[in-house]
Motif scaffolding. Structure first.
Motif, PDB file in Angstrom:
ATOM      1  N   ALA A   1       0.831  -1.214   0.000  1.00 25.62           N
ATOM      2  CA  ALA A   1       0.000   0.000   0.000  1.00 25.62           C
ATOM      3  C   ALA A   1       0.859   1.256   0.000  1.00 25.62           C
ATOM      4  O   ALA A   1       0.567   2.231  -0.709  1.00 25.62           O
ATOM      5  N   ALA A   2       1.943   1.242   0.792  1.00 22.53           N
ATOM      6  CA  ALA A   2       2.829   2.412   0.855  1.00 22.53           C
ATOM      7  C   ALA A   2       3.541   2.625  -0.473  1.00 22.53           C
ATOM      8  O   ALA A   2       3.654   3.755  -0.964  1.00 22.53           O
ATOM      9  N   MET A   3       4.033   1.538  -1.082  1.00 26.23           N
ATOM     10  CA  MET A   3       4.743   1.686  -2.347  1.00 26.23           C
ATOM     11  C   MET A   3       3.804   2.155  -3.455  1.00 26.23           C
ATOM     12  O   MET A   3       4.225   2.880  -4.357  1.00 26.23           O
ATOM     13  N   ALA A   4       2.545   1.780  -3.387  1.00 23.50           N
ATOM     14  CA  ALA A   4       1.590   2.261  -4.390  1.00 23.50           C
ATOM     15  C   ALA A   4       1.496   3.779  -4.345  1.00 23.50           C
ATOM     16  O   ALA A   4       1.421   4.442  -5.388  1.00 23.50           O
ATOM     17  N   LYS A   5       1.532   4.354  -3.152  1.00 25.18           N
ATOM     18  CA  LYS A   5       1.474   5.809  -3.022  1.00 25.18           C
ATOM     19  C   LYS A   5       2.778   6.448  -3.497  1.00 25.18           C
ATOM     20  O   LYS A   5       2.761   7.494  -4.175  1.00 25.18           O
ATOM     21  N   LEU A   6       3.907   5.838  -3.163  1.00 29.37           N
ATOM     22  CA  LEU A   6       5.192   6.402  -3.599  1.00 29.37           C
ATOM     23  C   LEU A   6       5.327   6.342  -5.118  1.00 29.37           C
ATOM     24  O   LEU A   6       5.858   7.269  -5.735  1.00 29.37           O
ATOM     25  N   VAL A   7       4.854   5.260  -5.718  1.00 23.15           N
ATOM     26  CA  VAL A   7       4.910   5.135  -7.180  1.00 23.15           C
ATOM     27  C   VAL A   7       3.979   6.142  -7.842  1.00 23.15           C
ATOM     28  O   VAL A   7       4.288   6.691  -8.903  1.00 23.15           O
ATOM     29  N   GLU A   8       2.840   6.422  -7.204  1.00 25.65           N
ATOM     30  CA  GLU A   8       1.932   7.436  -7.760  1.00 25.65           C
ATOM     31  C   GLU A   8       2.577   8.817  -7.703  1.00 25.65           C
ATOM     32  O   GLU A   8       2.424   9.617  -8.625  1.00 25.65           O
ATOM     33  N   GLU A   9       3.321   9.093  -6.644  1.00 32.21           N
ATOM     34  CA  GLU A   9       4.036  10.362  -6.544  1.00 32.21           C
ATOM     35  C   GLU A   9       5.199  10.420  -7.528  1.00 32.21           C
ATOM     36  O   GLU A   9       5.517  11.485  -8.063  1.00 32.21           O
ATOM     37  N   ASP A  10       5.846   9.291  -7.744  1.00 30.15           N
ATOM     38  CA  ASP A  10       7.048   9.237  -8.565  1.00 30.15           C
ATOM     39  C   ASP A  10       6.905   8.099  -9.576  1.00 30.15           C
ATOM     40  O   ASP A  10       7.269   6.952  -9.302  1.00 30.15           O
ATOM     41  N   PRO A  11       6.357   8.382 -10.762  1.00 31.81           N
ATOM     42  CA  PRO A  11       6.098   7.319 -11.742  1.00 31.81           C
ATOM     43  C   PRO A  11       7.354   6.638 -12.276  1.00 31.81           C
ATOM     44  O   PRO A  11       7.234   5.617 -12.969  1.00 31.81           O
ATOM     45  N   SER A  12       8.551   7.167 -11.974  1.00 27.44           N
ATOM     46  CA  SER A  12       9.764   6.504 -12.460  1.00 27.44           C
ATOM     47  C   SER A  12      10.181   5.353 -11.551  1.00 27.44           C
ATOM     48  O   SER A  12      11.122   4.629 -11.865  1.00 27.44           O
ATOM     49  N   LEU A  13       9.504   5.186 -10.405  1.00 31.47           N
ATOM     50  CA  LEU A  13       9.704   4.005  -9.563  1.00 31.47           C
ATOM     51  C   LEU A  13       8.847   2.863 -10.098  1.00 31.47           C
ATOM     52  O   LEU A  13       7.703   3.072 -10.513  1.00 31.47           O
ATOM     53  N   ILE A  14       9.389   1.665 -10.078  1.00 29.98           N
ATOM     54  CA  ILE A  14       8.631   0.481 -10.490  1.00 29.98           C
ATOM     55  C   ILE A  14       8.745  -0.538  -9.361  1.00 29.98           C
ATOM     56  O   ILE A  14       9.845  -0.926  -8.960  1.00 29.98           O
ATOM     57  N   PHE A  15       7.598  -0.960  -8.863  1.00 33.60           N
ATOM     58  CA  PHE A  15       7.532  -1.899  -7.739  1.00 33.60           C
ATOM     59  C   PHE A  15       6.850  -3.173  -8.219  1.00 33.60           C
ATOM     60  O   PHE A  15       5.734  -3.118  -8.733  1.00 33.60           O
ATOM     61  N   VAL A  16       7.526  -4.310  -8.101  1.00 39.13           N
ATOM     62  CA  VAL A  16       6.969  -5.551  -8.646  1.00 39.13           C
ATOM     63  C   VAL A  16       7.154  -6.705  -7.672  1.00 39.13           C
ATOM     64  O   VAL A  16       8.107  -6.745  -6.888  1.00 39.13           O
ATOM     65  N   HIS A  17       6.229  -7.646  -7.738  1.00 33.51           N
ATOM     66  CA  HIS A  17       6.363  -8.945  -7.075  1.00 33.51           C
ATOM     67  C   HIS A  17       6.810  -9.931  -8.153  1.00 33.51           C
ATOM     68  O   HIS A  17       6.034 -10.267  -9.048  1.00 33.51           O
ATOM     69  N   ASP A  18       8.039 -10.391  -8.080  1.00 32.86           N
ATOM     70  CA  ASP A  18       8.556 -11.352  -9.044  1.00 32.86           C
ATOM     71  C   ASP A  18       8.211 -12.750  -8.542  1.00 32.86           C
ATOM     72  O   ASP A  18       8.853 -13.280  -7.629  1.00 32.86           O
ATOM     73  N   GLN A  19       7.181 -13.348  -9.119  1.00 31.87           N
ATOM     74  CA  GLN A  19       6.722 -14.648  -8.645  1.00 31.87           C
ATOM     75  C   GLN A  19       7.763 -15.736  -8.871  1.00 31.87           C
ATOM     76  O   GLN A  19       7.973 -16.588  -8.014  1.00 31.87           O
ATOM     77  N   GLU A  20       8.411 -15.720 -10.031  1.00 33.81           N
ATOM     78  CA  GLU A  20       9.386 -16.765 -10.331  1.00 33.81           C
ATOM     79  C   GLU A  20      10.561 -16.738  -9.358  1.00 33.81           C
ATOM     80  O   GLU A  20      10.985 -17.769  -8.836  1.00 33.81           O
ATOM     81  N   MET A  21      11.093 -15.534  -9.108  1.00 32.24           N
ATOM     82  CA  MET A  21      12.246 -15.410  -8.228  1.00 32.24           C
ATOM     83  C   MET A  21      11.849 -15.303  -6.756  1.00 32.24           C
ATOM     84  O   MET A  21      12.697 -15.245  -5.888  1.00 32.24           O
ATOM     85  N   SER A  22      10.548 -15.237  -6.496  1.00 34.33           N
ATOM     86  CA  SER A  22      10.034 -15.074  -5.132  1.00 34.33           C
ATOM     87  C   SER A  22      10.680 -13.864  -4.455  1.00 34.33           C
ATOM     88  O   SER A  22      11.138 -13.933  -3.313  1.00 34.33           O
ATOM     89  N   GLN A  23      10.717 -12.769  -5.183  1.00 31.44           N
ATOM     90  CA  GLN A  23      11.317 -11.543  -4.669  1.00 31.44           C
ATOM     91  C   GLN A  23      10.403 -10.349  -4.907  1.00 31.44           C
ATOM     92  O   GLN A  23       9.646 -10.317  -5.882  1.00 31.44           O
ATOM     93  N   ILE A  24      10.500  -9.388  -3.994  1.00 33.05           N
ATOM     94  CA  ILE A  24       9.888  -8.087  -4.187  1.00 33.05           C
ATOM     95  C   ILE A  24      10.996  -7.162  -4.668  1.00 33.05           C
ATOM     96  O   ILE A  24      12.044  -7.056  -4.032  1.00 33.05           O
ATOM     97  N   LYS A  25      10.777  -6.484  -5.800  1.00 32.77           N
ATOM     98  CA  LYS A  25      11.830  -5.680  -6.406  1.00 32.77           C
ATOM     99  C   LYS A  25      11.375  -4.233  -6.576  1.00 32.77           C
ATOM    100  O   LYS A  25      10.202  -3.964  -6.871  1.00 32.77           O
ATOM    101  N   LEU A  26      12.337  -3.332  -6.402  1.00 32.33           N
ATOM    102  CA  LEU A  26      12.104  -1.912  -6.630  1.00 32.33           C
ATOM    103  C   LEU A  26      13.125  -1.424  -7.650  1.00 32.33           C
ATOM    104  O   LEU A  26      14.340  -1.576  -7.445  1.00 32.33           O
ATOM    105  N   TYR A  27      12.626  -0.867  -8.750  1.00 36.91           N
ATOM    106  CA  TYR A  27      13.478  -0.361  -9.818  1.00 36.91           C
ATOM    107  C   TYR A  27      13.404   1.167  -9.841  1.00 36.91           C
ATOM    108  O   TYR A  27      12.363   1.760  -9.562  1.00 36.91           O
ATOM    109  N   GLY A  28      14.523   1.802 -10.222  1.00 34.77           N
ATOM    110  CA  GLY A  28      14.521   3.253 -10.297  1.00 34.77           C
ATOM    111  C   GLY A  28      15.681   3.785 -11.105  1.00 34.77           C
ATOM    112  O   GLY A  28      16.298   3.070 -11.905  1.00 34.77           O
ATOM    113  N   GLN A  29      16.024   5.058 -10.850  1.00 33.91           N
ATOM    114  CA  GLN A  29      16.966   5.786 -11.676  1.00 33.91           C
ATOM    115  C   GLN A  29      18.391   5.837 -11.118  1.00 33.91           C
ATOM    116  O   GLN A  29      19.231   6.523 -11.683  1.00 33.91           O
ATOM    117  N   GLY A  30      18.636   5.141 -10.039  1.00 33.88           N
ATOM    118  CA  GLY A  30      19.995   5.140  -9.500  1.00 33.88           C
ATOM    119  C   GLY A  30      20.001   4.825  -8.016  1.00 33.88           C
ATOM    120  O   GLY A  30      18.946   4.663  -7.381  1.00 33.88           O
TER     121      GLY A  30
END
Length: 692
Positions: free
Chosen positions: A415-444
Motif C-alpha cells: 500500500a505504501a509503495m503504491a502511493k510512492l509510485v503514484e508520486e514518482d512514476p519513475s519508480l517500479i515496484f513488482v512482485h517477481d513470482q518466479e524469483m520469489s522476490q519483491i523488487k524496486l526499480y529506479g533511476q539510480g
C-alpha cells in the motif's frame, strides 16, 4: 526602475517559471534569493545549513540536494509568478518530464564549469525539444576566474541556439562587483541581498560595453532585417526596437539570453525578474504550444502528485484555461472526481482558496483518478485525448530486492509503495513470482535510497535490501532416449503409466516443443497432453536447479493398462522420464545477456569501454550519438549478473551525465568455475516460497 517599453503590453496573468540546470549550480539558492528579494521571506536561507525554503523535505535536508520539485509563488510589480525548482541530479530529472511542458519559460542556472557542460546539454535539449523559451543565469559570477565571453565559449556547445550575452561584469581587483546591462546601456553595482545600485558606466569599461552591445545587436539582426540595415548604416536602433527583438527571439527559441549574478548574494536577481516580466510569455502562449484551444471548458495539467498524512492525495496542477473552483468536477483519462479542497501557493506554503484563475498553480484535493502528467477538464464529454499527455517514465537503470523486517508489514509495504509510485512514476515496484522476490526499480542508487527513506519515515515500513536474483536458466547438450515408468498398487484401482521419450536440445530461444511418434496405440491419444504436461513439470527445476529451456521431447513409445492408467499416471511417468533425460543429456547453465546502449560525453568514451570490459561485456559498436554534439553511443552485450552498480560507475565517470538503456537479448552459456559457483550458491539457498 522606471523603464518604459513600446512593445505591446501583455495581460499579466499568473506565470509559471522553471528553475532548471545541472546539479549543484545554485537553483534552490536562486529560488531563495527570489523569495527574499520580494520580501516573501524575511531573510534568505541557506541550503548548506538547512534553512532554505526549498529542499525542505527530510530527505533533501539529509542529503543536501533537491530530490523533488520545490514550488513557491511570489508577487512582483503586480504580476504573480510561480517558480518550480527542479532537481539537478540526473537521478531525479524525471520530475521535470511532466512539469516542463506546462511552464511558460525556464531559467537555466549554470556556471562556467567545463565538467558540467554535458549535464547542461541534457537540460537544454529537453527544453529545446519541448519548445520552452529559456534563458541562462550564469551563477557564482563573484567567484568566476575566467572572462564571461570565454565562459560562453565553454557553454555554447550545450545549446543548439546561440547564447546571447545580455550583461557583462564590472571587475574590481579580480572580483565581479557589478554588471552592465547591454540592452539598457546601464551599469549596476551589486549590493548584498538588495537591489543593485545604478551607477555611471566605469570609464575603463565603456569600450568593452560598446563592443559587447554591438555583438548582441548583430546576433539579433540575424532575425531582423530592419535592425541589420540600421547596423550597416551605423544607425543606433531605438531601445524599444531592441527590447522587441529580445522578446521575440527569446519566445521563438532563436536565441538564449545569458544573465549573470550570484544567487548566494542575491546579486542580479532584480534584473532577472524584470527580464521575465517584460519578455517571458504567459499562459496563452503556453496553451498554444500545447495545442490547447483558447476557448473551451476549464482545463488544467497535473504537475505533481503528493500524499499528505492528514489531507490525503493532493494534485498540484497548473490551470491552462478558464477558472477552476473548489467542488467542481474534473475529468481525467481515468475517470471523474470532485475537487475537495483547493490551495494556492503563498511563498512555499499553501493557503486555502475557493477558486483558481487561468495560469495559477494550485493544489487540488482528492482527485483520486488523476495521475501526474494528466490533463483534467471540467467537461464530462469533451475529448482530451492527446492534449498535454502524460510523459513516459524513463527506463529503470538500478534495482534492489526488498524484504520487510516484520512480516506483518508485507501488506503495508504494498500500500505504501503504491502511493510512492503514484508520486514518482519513475519508480517500479513488482512482485517477481518466479524469483520469489519483491523488487524496486529506479533511476539510480540515490533515487532508490530516498524512496526507501520515505517508505520508513512516512509509512513506518522498514526493509532490508539486497541484489536481485538473476534469472538463470539451463538446457542440455545432447540427445537422449529414456523410459519413464510409474506403477503403484494400493488396493482398488492402481496407477500405471509408461512412456519412452526422446529428448534433444533446440536452438537458443526456440523454447520447448513436444511431439509424438507413437505407433500401434502403445499410448492412447487421450494421454498425449498429460505426457506433455509431465515433461513441463520436470523442466520447472532442472538438474542444476534452474528452469529448463530450449528442449524438445518426443513421445515414441510406451504402454498402458486398461484399468489403472490415467491422466495423472501418465503425467507422473513423463515427469520421471524427463527428469532422468535432463540429467543424462549433459545439462549446461545459461545466463541472461542484455543489449546495452550507453550514452556518454565523447571525452568519457574510453572510461565507458573500460566499464564494459570489466563486466565481461562485448562491445558491438560505437560512434557519435545522432543529433548530439560532443556525445557518443556505445553498443554492448553485458551479462545481467554484471549490471549491478553499472549506472553508479558510469555516472561517476561522466560527472553525472552518462546513462544507458538495456533490454534482454539472449541466453548465453556459463562455463567453468563461474558456473560451478553459481550452481553451488543456488543449491545452498533455502527453498523459496512464491510471494503472494
Amino acid at each position: 526602475m522606471g523603464e518604459t517599453f513600446s512593445h505591446e503590453a501583455r495581460a499579466r496573468g499568473s506565470r509559471l517559471i522553471a528553475l532548471a540546470g545541472p546539479f549543484q549550480c545554485g537553483k534552490t539558492t536562486l529560488l531563495e534569493a527570489i523569495l527574499a528579494s520580494n520580501k516573501t521571506i524575511a531573510k534568505q536561507g541557506s541550503v548548506a545549513d538547512g534553512s532554505s525554503v526549498g529542499d525542505a523535505s527530510p530527505e533533501a535536508r539529509e542529503h543536501k540536494m533537491s530530490v523533488e520539485a520545490n514550488i513557491a509563488a511570489v508577487d512582483y510589480m503586480g504580476d504573480r509568478y510561480t517558480f518550480v525548482d527542479l532537481p539537478g541530479s540526473v537521478e531525479f530529472a524525471h520530475e521535470a518530464r511532466n512539469i516542463l511542458p506546462a511552464v511558460d519559460a525556464a531559467i537555466v542556472v549554470c556556471e562556467a564549469d567545463e565538467r558540467k557542460v554535458a549535464a547542461l546539454q541534457l537540460t537544454l535539449r529537453q527544453l529545446e525539444e519541448l519548445g520552452v523559451p529559456h534563458l541562462l543565469f550564469l551563477n557564482k559570477i563573484d567567484a568566476a576566474t575566467i572572462d564571461v565571453r570565454d565562459a560562453l565559449t565553454i557553454l555554447q556547445p550545450a545549446s543548439r541556439a546561440p547564447l546571447l550575452l545580455r550583461q557583462i561584469p564590472i571587475w574590481s581587483n579580480g572580483v565581479a562587483v557589478g554588471f552592465i546591462d547591454l540592452a539598457l546601456e546601464r551599469a549596476y553595482v551589486y549590493r548584498e541581498h538588495a537591489p543593485s545600485e545604478v551607477v555611471e558606466i566605469p570609464q575603463g569599461e565603456a569600450a568593452l560595453e560598446k563592443e559587447a552591445r554591438y555583438s548582441m545587436l548583430e546576433r539579433l539582426a540575424d532575425y531582423d532585417d530592419a535592425l541589420m540595415e540600421e547596423l550597416i548604416s551605423d544607425i543606433e536602433p531605438p531601445r524599444d526596437q531592441v527590447f522587441d527583438d529580445l522578446t521575440k527571439e527569446l519566445r521563438g527559441g532563436l536565441v538564449v539570453p545569458v544573465f549573470i549574478g550570484s544567487a548566494e548574494r542575491g546579486a542580479g536577481v532584480t534584473r532577472l525578474l524584470k527580464a521575465l516580466r517584460h519578455e517571458a510569455p504567459g499562459v496563452a502562449e503556453t496553451r498554444a504550444r500545447l495545442g490547447v484551444a483558447e476557448n473551451g471548458p476549464p482545463m488544467a495539467r497535473v504537475l505533481r502528485t503528493t500524499h499528505t498524512s492528514h489531507g490525503g492525495k493532493l494534485s498540484i496542477a497548473r490551470v491552462l484555461r478558464g477558472d477552476v473552483a473548489d467542488g467542481q468536477t474534473l475529468r481525467s483519462p481515468q475517470g471523474e472526481d470532485r475537487v475537495s479542497g483547493m490551495s494556492r501557493f503563498a511563498g512555499a506554503a499553501l493557503t486555502k482558496v475557493t477558486d483558481a484563475k487561468e495560469g495559477d498553480v494550485v493544489a487540488l484535493g482528492r482527485l483520486e483518478h488523476a495521475q501526474t502528467g494528466d490533463t483534467v477538464i471540467a467537461d464530462g464529454k469533451a475529448d482530451i485525448a492527446g492534449l498535454a499527455t502524460r510523459a513516459r517514465a524513463p527506463d529503470p537503470v538500478h534495482a534492489l530486492a526488498l524484504v520487510v523486517k516484520d512480516r506483518k508489514d508485507e501488506m503495508r509495504l504494498a500500500a505504501a509503495m503504491a502511493k510512492l509510485v503514484e508520486e514518482d512514476p519513475s519508480l517500479i515496484f513488482v512482485h517477481d513470482q518466479e524469483m520469489s522476490q519483491i523488487k524496486l526499480y529506479g533511476q539510480g542508487e540515490m533515487h532508490l535510497r530516498v524512496a526507501l527513506e520515505r517508505l520508513q519515515s512516512r509509512f513506518g515500513v522498514t526493509v532490508e535490501v539486497s541484489r536481485p536474483i538473476v534469472a538463470y536458466r539451463e538446457t542440455i547438450r545432447h540427445k537422449v532416449t529414456v523410459r519413464g515408468r510409474h506403477k503403484k498398487q494400493s488396493g482398488g484401482h492402481g496407477q500405471f503409466g509408461d512412456v519412452v521419450l526422446e529428448v534433444a536440445p533446440r536452438e537458443r530461444g526456440e523454447g520447448f516443443a513436444f511431439a509424438e511418434r507413437v505407433h500401434g496405440g502403445a499410448v492412447p491419444r487421450q494421454y498425449f497432453s498429460s505426457v506433455e504436461a509431465g515433461c513441463q513439470d520436470a523442466m520447472i527445476h532442472g538438474p542444476l536447479g534452474f528452469p529448463v529451456v530450449d528442449v524438445e521431447a518426443v513421445l515414441t513409445d510406451g504402454s498402458y493398462h486398461t484399468v489403472d492408467s490415467s491422466d495423472m499416471a501418465f503425467r507422473t511417468a513423463a515427469r520421471i522420464g524427463m527428469s532422468e533425460a535432463l540429467g543424462k543429456a549433459e545439462p549446461i547453465l545459461l545466463e541472461p545477456v542484455l543489449a546495452v546502449d550507453i550514452f556518454v560525453p565523447s571525452e568519457a568514451m574510453s572510461r565507458a569501454t573500460g566499464l564494459v570490459s570489466a563486466r565481461r561485456g562485448q562491445i558491438i559498436g560505437f560512434g557519435p550519438r545522432e543529433g548530439w554534439t560532443g556525445w557518443d553511443r556505445l553498443e554492448a552485450l553485458i551479462p545481467e549478473a554484471e549490471m549491478d552498480n553499472l549506472i553508479v560507475e558510469l555516472r561517476s565517470a561522466t560527472a553525472g551525465a552518462g546513462f544507458f538503456q538495456s533490454r534482454f537479448d539472449h541466453l548465453a552459456e556459463v562455463v567453468g568455475k563461474q558456473a560451478r559457483e553459481i550452481v553451488a550458491a543456488h543449491s545452498s539457498q533455502p527453498a523459496r516460497m512464491a510471494v503472494g
